[in-house]
Design a protein around this motif. Sequence first.
Motif, PDB file in Angstrom:
ATOM      1  N   ILE A   1      -3.371   3.569  -2.483  1.00 24.94           N
ATOM      2  CA  ILE A   1      -3.416   2.692  -3.432  1.00 24.94           C
ATOM      3  C   ILE A   1      -2.903   1.279  -3.051  1.00 24.94           C
ATOM      4  O   ILE A   1      -1.732   1.279  -2.387  1.00 24.94           O
ATOM      5  CB  ILE A   1      -2.565   3.133  -4.555  1.00 24.94           C
TER       6      ILE A   1
ATOM      7  N   PHE B   1      -8.113   1.072  -4.620  1.00 27.69           N
ATOM      8  CA  PHE B   1      -7.621   2.585  -4.334  1.00 27.69           C
ATOM      9  C   PHE B   1      -8.860   3.152  -3.768  1.00 27.69           C
ATOM     10  O   PHE B   1      -9.862   3.082  -3.992  1.00 27.69           O
ATOM     11  CB  PHE B   1      -6.932   3.375  -5.495  1.00 27.69           C
TER      12      PHE B   1
ATOM     13  N   LEU C   1      -5.050   4.630 -12.407  1.00 21.75           N
ATOM     14  CA  LEU C   1      -5.496   3.616 -11.503  1.00 21.75           C
ATOM     15  C   LEU C   1      -6.317   2.844 -11.938  1.00 21.75           C
ATOM     16  O   LEU C   1      -6.565   1.540 -11.871  1.00 21.75           O
ATOM     17  CB  LEU C   1      -5.593   4.402 -10.149  1.00 21.75           C
TER      18      LEU C   1
ATOM     19  N   PHE D   1      -4.763   9.615  -2.784  1.00 27.08           N
ATOM     20  CA  PHE D   1      -4.970   8.213  -3.223  1.00 27.08           C
ATOM     21  C   PHE D   1      -4.318   7.315  -2.043  1.00 27.08           C
ATOM     22  O   PHE D   1      -3.030   7.512  -2.260  1.00 27.08           O
ATOM     23  CB  PHE D   1      -4.748   8.097  -4.699  1.00 27.08           C
TER      24      PHE D   1
ATOM     25  N   THR E   1       1.024  -1.237   0.054  1.00 26.88           N
ATOM     26  CA  THR E   1      -0.232  -0.161  -0.043  1.00 26.88           C
ATOM     27  C   THR E   1       1.072   1.173  -0.018  1.00 26.88           C
ATOM     28  O   THR E   1       1.827   1.252   0.628  1.00 26.88           O
ATOM     29  CB  THR E   1      -0.869   0.023   1.155  1.00 26.88           C
TER      30      THR E   1
END
Length: 198
Positions: free
Chosen positions: A174, A162, A155, A172, A138
């Motif tokens: 992710i 996300f 993305l 964000f 992450t």
Amino acid sequence: MSDDAYLTLAGRGTARFTVQGSEFIGHAAPVDSVEAAEAFVDEIEAEYDDATHNVPAYRVRADPFREYASDDGEPSGSAGKPMLSVLSGRELENVVVVVTRYYGGTNLGVGGLVRAYSQAAKDAVDAASVIEQRPQETFRAVVDYDDSGTVRGILESEAVTFEADYGERVRFEIRVPVAEADALRDRLRSATSGRIEL
């Protein structure tokens, strides 16, 4: 299966059957650490504290890799080892199984126990269903609103997981397979001409 992928469970599974009066209940769960595996074992022991035995086995991708099994009072090698063999035979990782036994008055012998504990582990794993998993990582990306559409588009096209938080700037969170993380970061950097904060 790609190099870094591994097999684990989609969720929790339970299975039960009776052999000559003894009830066997298999419980299986995916875990991401030794602590989580131990916590699951504790949870089952607490829930079935009136059982004759609660036999645990787990295989966890830790550093170093951890395999553990206990016979919890059953004859040596008759319970935990056969369960661990089911997990390793199916190449499962990040998985824990506990088989609960309520003694029914008839001794099953070592062979009978091996069969019953193996079966309970197999059935619980089948009930949970096996999936391929890839190690995930992450990271956070922060951009101004001007770049947020570009980042979001990338993305979505990469089909990564996300969450976006629209505050003063756009953040964000992710989640991406470890093997693809560097390439994704490079793509985000070049798409925003380096304006992104990672």
